[in-house]
Design a protein around this motif. Sequence first.
Motif, short mmCIF file in Angstrom:
data_model
loop_
_atom_site.label_atom_id
_atom_site.label_comp_id
_atom_site.label_asym_id
_atom_site.label_seq_id
_atom_site.Cartn_x
_atom_site.Cartn_y
_atom_site.Cartn_z
N UNK A 178 0.84 -1.20 0.00
CA UNK A 178 0.00 0.00 0.00
C UNK A 178 0.88 1.26 0.00
N UNK A 179 0.43 2.27 -0.70
CA UNK A 179 1.12 3.56 -0.67
C UNK A 179 0.38 4.56 0.21
N UNK A 180 -0.77 4.17 0.71
CA UNK A 180 -1.55 5.06 1.58
C UNK A 180 -1.61 4.46 2.99
N UNK A 181 -1.81 5.33 3.97
CA UNK A 181 -1.86 4.89 5.36
C UNK A 181 -3.12 4.05 5.59
N UNK A 182 -2.93 2.88 6.18
CA UNK A 182 -4.04 1.98 6.47
C UNK A 182 -4.34 1.92 7.96
N UNK A 183 -3.29 1.99 8.78
CA UNK A 183 -3.47 1.97 10.23
C UNK A 183 -2.97 3.29 10.81
N UNK A 184 -3.86 4.00 11.49
CA UNK A 184 -3.50 5.24 12.17
C UNK A 184 -3.26 4.94 13.65
N UNK A 185 -2.17 5.45 14.17
CA UNK A 185 -1.81 5.23 15.58
C UNK A 185 -1.31 6.55 16.14
N UNK A 186 -2.21 7.29 16.75
CA UNK A 186 -1.85 8.63 17.21
C UNK A 186 -1.45 9.48 16.02
N UNK A 187 -0.27 10.09 16.10
CA UNK A 187 0.19 10.93 14.98
C UNK A 187 1.03 10.15 13.98
N UNK A 188 1.12 8.83 14.15
CA UNK A 188 1.88 8.00 13.22
C UNK A 188 0.93 7.21 12.33
N UNK A 189 1.35 7.02 11.09
CA UNK A 189 0.53 6.27 10.14
C UNK A 189 1.33 5.15 9.51
N UNK A 190 0.67 4.01 9.33
CA UNK A 190 1.34 2.81 8.82
C UNK A 190 0.72 2.35 7.51
#
Length: 298
Positions: A178-190
Amino acid sequence: MADAGGEGIGVNYGTKGNNLPTPEQVVGLYKSRNIGKLRLFDPNPNVLNALHGSGIQVIVGTTNIVPHAGSVTFRCVSIGNEIIPSDVAQYIAPAMQNVDRALKAAQVTAPVSTAVSMSVMGPSPRPSVGVFSDVAAPTMSAVISFLAANSYPLLLNAYPYYAYDPKYMKLDYVLLNSTTVIVHDGNLGYTNMLHAMVDTVYTAMEKVGGQKVEVVLSETGWPSGGGPAVATVEYAKIHNNNAVRLAANPNGTPKRPGKGLETYLFAMFNENLKNEGTEQHYGLYYPDMNEVYHVDFP
Protein backbone atom coordinates in the motif's frame (compact mmCIF):
# COMPACT_ATOMS: atom_id res chain seq x y z
CA MET A 1 37.50 -7.96 11.47
CA ALA A 2 35.47 -5.05 12.78
CA ASP A 3 31.75 -5.46 12.43
CA ALA A 4 30.20 -3.53 9.60
CA GLY A 5 27.24 -1.38 10.35
CA GLY A 6 23.74 -1.13 9.81
CA GLU A 7 21.65 -0.62 6.83
CA GLY A 8 20.94 -2.69 3.78
CA ILE A 9 19.52 -5.99 2.66
CA GLY A 10 20.63 -9.55 3.22
CA VAL A 11 19.31 -13.06 2.69
CA ASN A 12 19.22 -16.05 5.05
CA TYR A 13 21.30 -18.98 3.80
CA GLY A 14 19.66 -22.15 5.09
CA THR A 15 21.30 -25.51 4.42
CA LYS A 16 18.48 -28.01 5.08
CA GLY A 17 18.53 -29.53 1.63
CA ASN A 18 20.31 -32.51 0.07
CA ASN A 19 20.44 -30.94 -3.38
CA LEU A 20 21.83 -27.47 -2.70
CA PRO A 21 24.76 -25.84 -4.54
CA THR A 22 28.23 -25.83 -3.01
CA PRO A 23 29.02 -23.03 -0.56
CA GLU A 24 31.41 -21.53 -3.13
CA GLN A 25 28.62 -21.43 -5.71
CA VAL A 26 26.26 -19.86 -3.18
CA VAL A 27 28.73 -17.14 -2.21
CA GLY A 28 29.24 -16.46 -5.91
CA LEU A 29 25.48 -16.12 -6.34
CA TYR A 30 25.26 -13.63 -3.47
CA LYS A 31 28.04 -11.55 -5.02
CA SER A 32 26.55 -11.70 -8.51
CA ARG A 33 23.26 -10.32 -7.16
CA ASN A 34 24.95 -7.62 -5.05
CA ILE A 35 23.59 -9.13 -1.82
CA GLY A 36 26.05 -7.79 0.74
CA LYS A 37 24.67 -9.49 3.86
CA LEU A 38 24.07 -13.13 4.75
CA ARG A 39 22.60 -14.86 7.77
CA LEU A 40 23.88 -18.33 8.63
CA PHE A 41 22.12 -20.38 11.29
CA ASP A 42 25.10 -22.47 12.34
CA PRO A 43 28.85 -21.89 12.04
CA ASN A 44 29.28 -24.32 9.15
CA PRO A 45 33.05 -24.32 8.50
CA ASN A 46 32.63 -25.04 4.78
CA VAL A 47 30.36 -22.01 4.38
CA LEU A 48 32.58 -19.79 6.51
CA ASN A 49 35.63 -20.85 4.47
CA ALA A 50 33.77 -19.97 1.27
CA LEU A 51 33.03 -16.52 2.73
CA HIS A 52 36.71 -15.71 3.36
CA GLY A 53 37.59 -12.46 1.65
CA SER A 54 34.12 -12.08 0.12
CA GLY A 55 33.31 -8.80 1.87
CA ILE A 56 29.84 -10.16 2.71
CA GLN A 57 28.65 -9.26 6.22
CA VAL A 58 27.56 -12.34 8.16
CA ILE A 59 25.13 -12.90 11.02
CA VAL A 60 26.07 -16.30 12.45
CA GLY A 61 24.50 -18.48 15.12
CA THR A 62 26.64 -19.78 18.01
CA THR A 63 30.31 -19.06 17.94
CA ASN A 64 32.99 -21.25 16.42
CA ILE A 65 34.15 -18.16 14.57
CA VAL A 66 37.58 -17.17 15.87
CA PRO A 67 39.45 -19.10 13.10
CA HIS A 68 37.51 -17.07 10.52
CA ALA A 69 37.53 -13.66 12.21
CA GLY A 70 40.42 -12.30 10.18
CA SER A 71 38.81 -13.14 6.85
CA VAL A 72 35.05 -12.81 7.41
CA THR A 73 33.13 -9.69 8.40
CA PHE A 74 30.80 -10.70 11.23
CA ARG A 75 27.84 -8.36 11.45
CA CYS A 76 26.48 -10.12 14.53
CA VAL A 77 26.68 -13.33 16.55
CA SER A 78 23.25 -14.68 17.48
CA ILE A 79 22.86 -16.71 20.67
CA GLY A 80 19.82 -18.80 19.88
CA ASN A 81 17.01 -18.41 17.37
CA GLU A 82 13.50 -17.93 18.78
CA ILE A 83 14.43 -19.44 22.17
CA ILE A 84 12.36 -16.83 24.04
CA PRO A 85 9.92 -17.79 25.49
CA SER A 86 10.92 -21.36 26.41
CA ASP A 87 12.07 -23.35 29.42
CA VAL A 88 15.70 -22.45 28.65
CA ALA A 89 15.10 -18.76 27.92
CA GLN A 90 16.60 -17.72 31.26
CA TYR A 91 20.03 -18.84 30.04
CA ILE A 92 20.07 -16.59 26.98
CA ALA A 93 21.19 -13.32 28.60
CA PRO A 94 24.03 -14.94 30.62
CA ALA A 95 25.15 -16.82 27.50
CA MET A 96 25.21 -13.56 25.55
CA GLN A 97 27.42 -11.99 28.23
CA ASN A 98 29.78 -14.99 28.25
CA VAL A 99 30.14 -15.05 24.48
CA ASP A 100 30.67 -11.28 24.38
CA ARG A 101 33.48 -11.61 26.92
CA ALA A 102 35.04 -14.49 24.98
CA LEU A 103 34.93 -12.60 21.68
CA LYS A 104 36.47 -9.51 23.24
CA ALA A 105 39.19 -11.63 24.85
CA ALA A 106 39.92 -13.09 21.40
CA GLN A 107 39.93 -9.55 19.96
CA VAL A 108 36.98 -10.29 17.69
CA THR A 109 34.75 -7.26 17.25
CA ALA A 110 31.15 -8.37 16.63
CA PRO A 111 27.88 -7.48 18.33
CA VAL A 112 26.26 -10.32 20.28
CA SER A 113 22.49 -10.67 20.19
CA THR A 114 19.64 -13.19 20.04
CA ALA A 115 16.89 -13.63 17.45
CA VAL A 116 13.32 -13.42 18.69
CA SER A 117 9.97 -13.79 16.94
CA MET A 118 6.79 -11.82 17.55
CA SER A 119 5.85 -14.52 20.09
CA VAL A 120 7.74 -12.46 22.72
CA MET A 121 5.01 -9.84 22.45
CA GLY A 122 1.90 -9.49 24.59
CA PRO A 123 -1.41 -8.26 23.18
CA SER A 124 -0.46 -5.13 21.23
CA PRO A 125 -3.29 -3.92 19.00
CA ARG A 126 -1.22 -0.95 17.82
CA PRO A 127 2.49 -0.12 17.84
CA SER A 128 2.16 2.59 20.50
CA VAL A 129 0.99 0.06 23.12
CA GLY A 130 3.59 -2.62 22.38
CA VAL A 131 4.54 -4.70 25.41
CA PHE A 132 6.44 -7.92 25.99
CA SER A 133 4.31 -10.84 27.17
CA ASP A 134 4.29 -11.72 30.87
CA VAL A 135 6.16 -14.95 30.20
CA ALA A 136 8.82 -13.33 27.97
CA ALA A 137 9.23 -10.04 29.86
CA PRO A 138 11.81 -11.10 32.51
CA THR A 139 14.15 -12.60 29.91
CA MET A 140 13.60 -9.78 27.42
CA SER A 141 14.36 -7.19 30.11
CA ALA A 142 17.71 -8.86 30.80
CA VAL A 143 18.48 -9.19 27.08
CA ILE A 144 17.56 -5.57 26.32
CA SER A 145 19.63 -4.35 29.28
CA PHE A 146 22.68 -6.15 27.87
CA LEU A 147 22.06 -4.87 24.33
CA ALA A 148 21.54 -1.29 25.54
CA ALA A 149 24.75 -1.35 27.63
CA ASN A 150 26.78 -2.45 24.60
CA SER A 151 24.93 -0.61 21.78
CA TYR A 152 24.12 -3.96 20.15
CA PRO A 153 20.96 -4.57 18.07
CA LEU A 154 18.06 -6.93 18.73
CA LEU A 155 17.46 -9.48 15.97
CA LEU A 156 13.77 -9.78 15.09
CA ASN A 157 12.07 -12.41 12.92
CA ALA A 158 8.77 -10.91 11.73
CA TYR A 159 6.42 -12.37 9.12
CA PRO A 160 3.28 -10.48 8.12
CA TYR A 161 2.33 -13.71 6.27
CA TYR A 162 1.70 -15.51 9.56
CA ALA A 163 -0.30 -12.63 10.99
CA TYR A 164 -2.59 -12.20 7.97
CA ASP A 165 -6.28 -12.44 8.80
CA PRO A 166 -8.40 -11.64 5.74
CA LYS A 167 -11.40 -10.81 7.93
CA TYR A 168 -9.62 -7.85 9.48
CA MET A 169 -6.73 -6.92 7.20
CA LYS A 170 -6.22 -5.66 3.70
CA LEU A 171 -3.92 -7.90 1.70
CA ASP A 172 -2.00 -4.86 0.42
CA TYR A 173 -1.14 -3.98 4.04
CA VAL A 174 0.31 -7.44 4.66
CA LEU A 175 2.10 -7.58 1.30
CA LEU A 176 3.68 -4.18 2.11
CA ASN A 177 2.10 -2.97 -1.11
CA SER A 178 0.00 0.00 0.00
CA THR A 179 1.12 3.56 -0.67
CA THR A 180 -1.55 5.06 1.58
CA VAL A 181 -1.86 4.89 5.36
CA ILE A 182 -4.04 1.98 6.47
CA VAL A 183 -3.47 1.97 10.23
CA HIS A 184 -3.50 5.24 12.17
CA ASP A 185 -1.81 5.23 15.58
CA GLY A 186 -1.85 8.63 17.21
CA ASN A 187 0.19 10.93 14.98
CA LEU A 188 1.88 8.00 13.22
CA GLY A 189 0.53 6.27 10.14
CA TYR A 190 1.34 2.81 8.82
CA THR A 191 1.13 1.74 5.19
CA ASN A 192 2.43 -1.77 5.93
CA MET A 193 2.34 -4.42 8.63
CA LEU A 194 6.10 -4.97 8.74
CA HIS A 195 6.78 -1.46 10.01
CA ALA A 196 3.93 -1.81 12.49
CA MET A 197 5.45 -5.03 13.85
CA VAL A 198 8.91 -3.49 14.21
CA ASP A 199 7.58 -0.36 15.90
CA THR A 200 5.54 -2.48 18.32
CA VAL A 201 8.80 -4.10 19.40
CA TYR A 202 10.48 -0.68 19.66
CA THR A 203 7.71 0.45 22.03
CA ALA A 204 8.11 -2.66 24.18
CA MET A 205 11.89 -2.20 24.33
CA GLU A 206 11.51 1.42 25.43
CA LYS A 207 9.51 0.23 28.46
CA VAL A 208 12.46 -1.87 29.67
CA GLY A 209 15.27 0.60 29.05
CA GLY A 210 15.92 -0.05 25.36
CA GLN A 211 15.26 3.45 24.04
CA LYS A 212 18.39 3.36 21.90
CA VAL A 213 18.46 -0.33 20.93
CA GLU A 214 18.16 -0.88 17.19
CA VAL A 215 16.09 -3.63 15.57
CA VAL A 216 17.67 -5.68 12.80
CA LEU A 217 15.04 -7.61 10.86
CA SER A 218 16.84 -10.95 10.80
CA GLU A 219 14.03 -12.79 8.98
CA THR A 220 11.03 -11.88 6.90
CA GLY A 221 9.57 -13.58 3.88
CA TRP A 222 6.59 -15.12 2.13
CA PRO A 223 6.12 -18.70 0.88
CA SER A 224 5.62 -19.28 -2.83
CA GLY A 225 3.68 -22.53 -2.42
CA GLY A 226 2.94 -25.51 -0.22
CA GLY A 227 0.06 -24.04 1.72
CA PRO A 228 -2.94 -21.70 1.76
CA ALA A 229 -4.25 -19.80 -1.24
CA VAL A 230 -2.08 -16.75 -0.47
CA ALA A 231 1.14 -18.83 -0.62
CA THR A 232 1.86 -18.04 -4.26
CA VAL A 233 4.84 -17.05 -6.36
CA GLU A 234 3.20 -13.75 -7.23
CA TYR A 235 2.50 -12.76 -3.62
CA ALA A 236 5.98 -13.85 -2.52
CA LYS A 237 7.48 -11.71 -5.27
CA ILE A 238 5.39 -8.68 -4.25
CA HIS A 239 6.13 -9.03 -0.52
CA ASN A 240 9.86 -9.57 -0.85
CA ASN A 241 10.43 -6.85 -3.43
CA ASN A 242 8.52 -4.47 -1.15
CA ALA A 243 10.60 -5.60 1.84
CA VAL A 244 13.77 -4.77 -0.12
CA ARG A 245 12.32 -1.39 -1.07
CA LEU A 246 11.48 -0.62 2.57
CA ALA A 247 14.95 -1.69 3.71
CA ALA A 248 16.53 0.66 1.19
CA ASN A 249 14.33 3.57 2.25
CA PRO A 250 16.36 5.94 4.47
CA ASN A 251 13.17 7.11 6.16
CA GLY A 252 13.01 3.94 8.29
CA THR A 253 9.88 3.17 10.29
CA PRO A 254 7.36 5.79 11.47
CA LYS A 255 8.60 5.47 15.07
CA ARG A 256 12.30 5.39 14.18
CA PRO A 257 12.71 7.55 11.08
CA GLY A 258 16.01 8.61 9.64
CA LYS A 259 17.69 5.23 9.21
CA GLY A 260 16.91 2.34 6.88
CA LEU A 261 15.70 -0.93 8.40
CA GLU A 262 18.41 -3.56 7.97
CA THR A 263 16.51 -6.57 6.60
CA TYR A 264 17.29 -10.22 5.84
CA LEU A 265 14.92 -12.09 3.55
CA PHE A 266 14.13 -15.71 4.31
CA ALA A 267 15.57 -17.51 2.41
CA MET A 268 18.00 -18.06 -0.45
CA PHE A 269 16.82 -21.56 -1.50
CA ASN A 270 13.86 -23.87 -1.32
CA GLU A 271 15.08 -26.51 1.17
CA ASN A 272 13.71 -30.02 0.69
CA LEU A 273 14.69 -31.36 4.12
CA LYS A 274 12.54 -28.83 5.97
CA ASN A 275 9.03 -29.73 7.15
CA GLU A 276 6.62 -30.38 4.31
CA GLY A 277 4.30 -27.53 3.37
CA THR A 278 5.17 -23.85 3.15
CA GLU A 279 8.49 -24.38 4.99
CA GLN A 280 9.95 -25.88 1.82
CA HIS A 281 8.85 -22.95 -0.34
CA TYR A 282 10.49 -19.81 1.07
CA GLY A 283 13.41 -19.72 -1.36
CA LEU A 284 14.20 -16.99 -3.84
CA TYR A 285 16.00 -19.71 -5.82
CA TYR A 286 15.54 -23.36 -6.66
CA PRO A 287 18.49 -25.59 -5.70
CA ASP A 288 19.68 -25.44 -9.34
CA MET A 289 20.16 -21.67 -8.79
CA ASN A 290 17.32 -20.69 -11.13
CA GLU A 291 15.05 -18.00 -9.72
CA VAL A 292 11.69 -18.90 -8.23
CA TYR A 293 10.88 -15.23 -8.89
CA HIS A 294 12.95 -12.11 -9.37
CA VAL A 295 13.88 -9.75 -6.54
CA ASP A 296 15.44 -6.39 -7.36
CA PHE A 297 18.40 -5.92 -5.04
CA PRO A 298 19.72 -2.34 -5.05
